[in-house]
Design an enzyme around this catalytic site. Structure first.
Site, PDB file in Angstrom:
ATOM      1  CE1 TYR A  39      56.612   4.957 -37.054  1.00 30.65           C
ATOM      2  CE2 TYR A  39      55.190   3.073 -36.584  1.00 30.65           C
ATOM      3  CZ  TYR A  39      55.810   3.905 -37.488  1.00 30.65           C
ATOM      4  OH  TYR A  39      55.635   3.708 -38.819  1.00 30.65           O
ATOM      5  CB  SER A 265      56.689   4.602 -47.133  1.00 26.47           C
ATOM      6  OG  SER A 265      57.128   3.357 -47.613  1.00 26.47           O
ATOM      7  CE  LYS A 266      52.547   3.286 -40.636  1.00 28.19           C
ATOM      8  NZ  LYS A 266      51.252   2.918 -40.084  1.00 28.19           N
ATOM      9  NE  ARG A 267      56.278  -1.673 -50.132  1.00 31.94           N
ATOM     10  CZ  ARG A 267      56.165  -0.857 -51.154  1.00 31.94           C
ATOM     11  NH1 ARG A 267      55.260   0.084 -51.144  1.00 31.94           N
ATOM     12  NH2 ARG A 267      56.947  -0.990 -52.184  1.00 31.94           N
ATOM     13  CG  HIS A 268      61.316   2.007 -47.950  1.00 28.09           C
ATOM     14  ND1 HIS A 268      60.905   1.667 -49.210  1.00 28.09           N
ATOM     15  CD2 HIS A 268      60.981   3.292 -47.767  1.00 28.09           C
ATOM     16  CE1 HIS A 268      60.362   2.734 -49.779  1.00 28.09           C
ATOM     17  NE2 HIS A 268      60.387   3.722 -48.939  1.00 28.09           N
TER      18      HIS A 268
END
Length: 497
Positions: A39, A265-268
């Site tokens: 994305y 990162s995808k976490r934040h």
RNA sequence: GCGCCCUUCGUCUAUCGGUUAGGACGGCAGCCUUUCACGUUGCAGAGACGGGUUCGACUCCCGUAGGGCGCGCCA
């Protein structure tokens, strides 16, 4: 010690910058060049925004190029996601998106030209040999670079059955200078730039060649991208020089970090922009927030997109990385919600509902009369909402049907003499005219007559009318709901029995 | 390991040699008030460290520390 190519590099940059400053007839052309491996993340979104702002500010164009030369990882879904992300952000590009992969023949042609000029050579090393070379260098504490094995070796020594790659013959001494519009003058020692592969053994070009060829062919005058490309800028500069092409003006903007200061990162923070749409943020707020990450205009915090275009400049971009702060984004978004016209905000809500849990059902219930109620309730609703999710939750009382479900706080309010209050209030409301001032006057008079505070009646009313303990002003709620529905909801909860 | 870059309140930032170092978000306290918000007032809060240069450094230079990015037949 400088060599000829270094000086040429500086000279080229200087010419270009002067050209722009003196207003020569070279319209600004920027480009956003994402690789479609996922994305459009927030950093990419901001890079696109800066390119767009710079182009608009200068009355130029922003081109879009999809860097899909990595056939393994590029997907059409990712291309769609990127286009959708840019569109949601409100960033438009000029002309059709260019597929870099489609231009591979031209890239090959340039690789051949470089070969003919003696600025590139065939290298027959296998991937395994290169891996060994790197690990050996690492082990010996040397930089993990290509050792130039085939740089000057006679092609007649080429092993049979190996498809060679084409490597760029980079200068080994001197330094490459980048007159960066954001970073300032950056000097990279050429000894740290090895002979990069420009054409793979399968005949496909690699990134550093493709970018240079495409930027040149597309007439890109200004390259604005993340600092992670800074060393590539030096490599690319050498290719421009080898081809005797004008080097575009470059500007490397700082990266965006996660809230903890670490890499996104995808976490934040590294979510696709559609994730921000789903969190209920408005594109205009998003643009405003993103613009303030790494760029500033004095003490200004809130500005229209038009102002952003007017004010934007590379010289006002900072050099240090910024952390993504959701609290500030949320505050800004709340500001935008409050200042958005009611009808417009309703459209935004309607456009948002498909993306949120429970939204589609709500959408189905929106007919002409519900629209009217939503518009009427909007001033009170948007005052309390920081996101479209808040707005959706706040509007829920308009959609629920009798008998209303009472949440815990509402139950407490009603249990604690609330039902009696409603019981005594019901005839007062029935006798009142149904508009906010009249209802307020009536309830206040009743409160005074009974010697109780207004809150003693307002809170039970809120509970009965909305099933919750918070809502817009209660007299507005009564009006929006209408006489019949309001009295019915109150009767449902009043201690008439 | 090598190279490049960065470093002002918790966060985003202003300052472009001379300021009580300003603003915004967040935090705390007050006001407003029918809830929640909004609004509003006030408070706390910063130049990483060490050397220079200078009449004068947050600002210029050097070093240290910390952080980031890069070093692919990825982009």
């Amino acid at each position: 010690m400088l060599n000829a190519s270094t000086m040429l590099s500086a000279g080229h940059q200087q010419l270009h910058i002067m050209g722009v400053r003196s207003g020569m007839p070279s319209p600004v052309v920027t480009r956003f060049a994402p690789s479609p491996t996922g994305y459009l993340h927030i950093g990419g979104g901001r890079t696109a925004l800066f390119n767009w702002l710079f182009a608009k500010h200068n009355g130029g164009k922003m081109l879009l190029r999809i860097e899909d030369t990595d056939r393994e990882r590029s997907t059409p879904e990712a291309v769609d996601a990127i286009l959708a992300g840019l569109t949601w952000l409100g960033l438009s590009w000029d002309g059709d998106a260019v597929s870099q992969a489609a231009r591979a023949p031209r890239h090959r042609e340039v690789a051949e030209q470089l070969l003919a000029k003696g600025r590139a050579y065939r290298c027959y090393c296998t991937a395994e040999e290169l891996d060994e070379m790197r690990s050996l260098a690492q082990a010996e504490g040397r930089p993990p670079r290509y050792n130039g094995m085939w740089r000057d070796r006679d092609p007649s020594q080429a092993p049979a059955g190996v498809n060679p790659v084409i490597r760029f013959k980079a200068p080994q001494t001197g330094e490459t200078v980048i007159e960066d519009q954001v970073q300032g003058r950056v000097v990279i020692p050429n000894k740290d730039l090895d002979d990069l592969i420009i054409l793979r053994s399968d005949g496909n070009p690699t990134y550093n060649l493709s970018v240079v060829v495409d930027d040149h062919d597309m007439g890109v005058t200004h390259i604005i991208r993340g600092v992670d490309h800074l060393t590539n800028a030096a490599r690319q500069t050498q290719i421009y020089l080898a081809m005797e092409w004008a080097v575009p003006v470059m500007a490397h903007i700082p990266l965006i970090h996660g809230p903890d200061g670490a890499k996104l990162s995808k976490r934040h923070g590294a979510l696709g922009v559609e994730a921000y749409r789903d969190m209920g943020y408005l594109p205009a707020a998003m643009r405003n927030y993103l613009a303030r990450l790494g760029w500033s205009h004095g003490d200004d915090e809130v500005f229209t997109t038009q102002q952003m275009v007017e004010w934007f400049g590379l010289e006002s971009c900072g050099k240090s990385a910024a952390r993504f702060d959701f609290a500030k984004l949320e505050n800004l978004n709340g500001h935008y919600m409050r200042h958005t016209d009611d009808a417009e905000l309703l459209e935004a809500l309607i456009g948002f509902l498909p993306h949120v849990e429970g939204g589609p059902q709500m959408l189905k219930a929106i007919d002409a009369s519900m629209r009217a109620k939503l518009i009427a309730a909007m001033p009170g609703l948007k005052e309390r909402a920081k996101t479209l999710i808040d707005l959706k939750i706040g509007a829920a009382y308009l959609f629920v049907t009798r008998p209303l479900n009472m949440d815990d706080k509402a139950q407490t309010i009603l249990a604690d003499s609330g039902r009696q209050a409603l019981h005594s209030l019901l005839p007062v409301l029935q006798a009142s005219e149904w508009n906010a001032p009249a209802l307020e006057a009536a309830v206040k008079a009743h409160a005074e007559a009974t010697g109780l505070k207004l809150g003693k009646f307002a809170q039970p009313l809120r509970a009965a009318l909305t099933g919750t303990s918070t809502s817009p002003g209660i007299f507005d709620v009564l009006v929006v709901l209408g006489r019949e529905e309001s009295l019915a909801r109150i009767a449902d909860q009043s201690a008439s029995a």
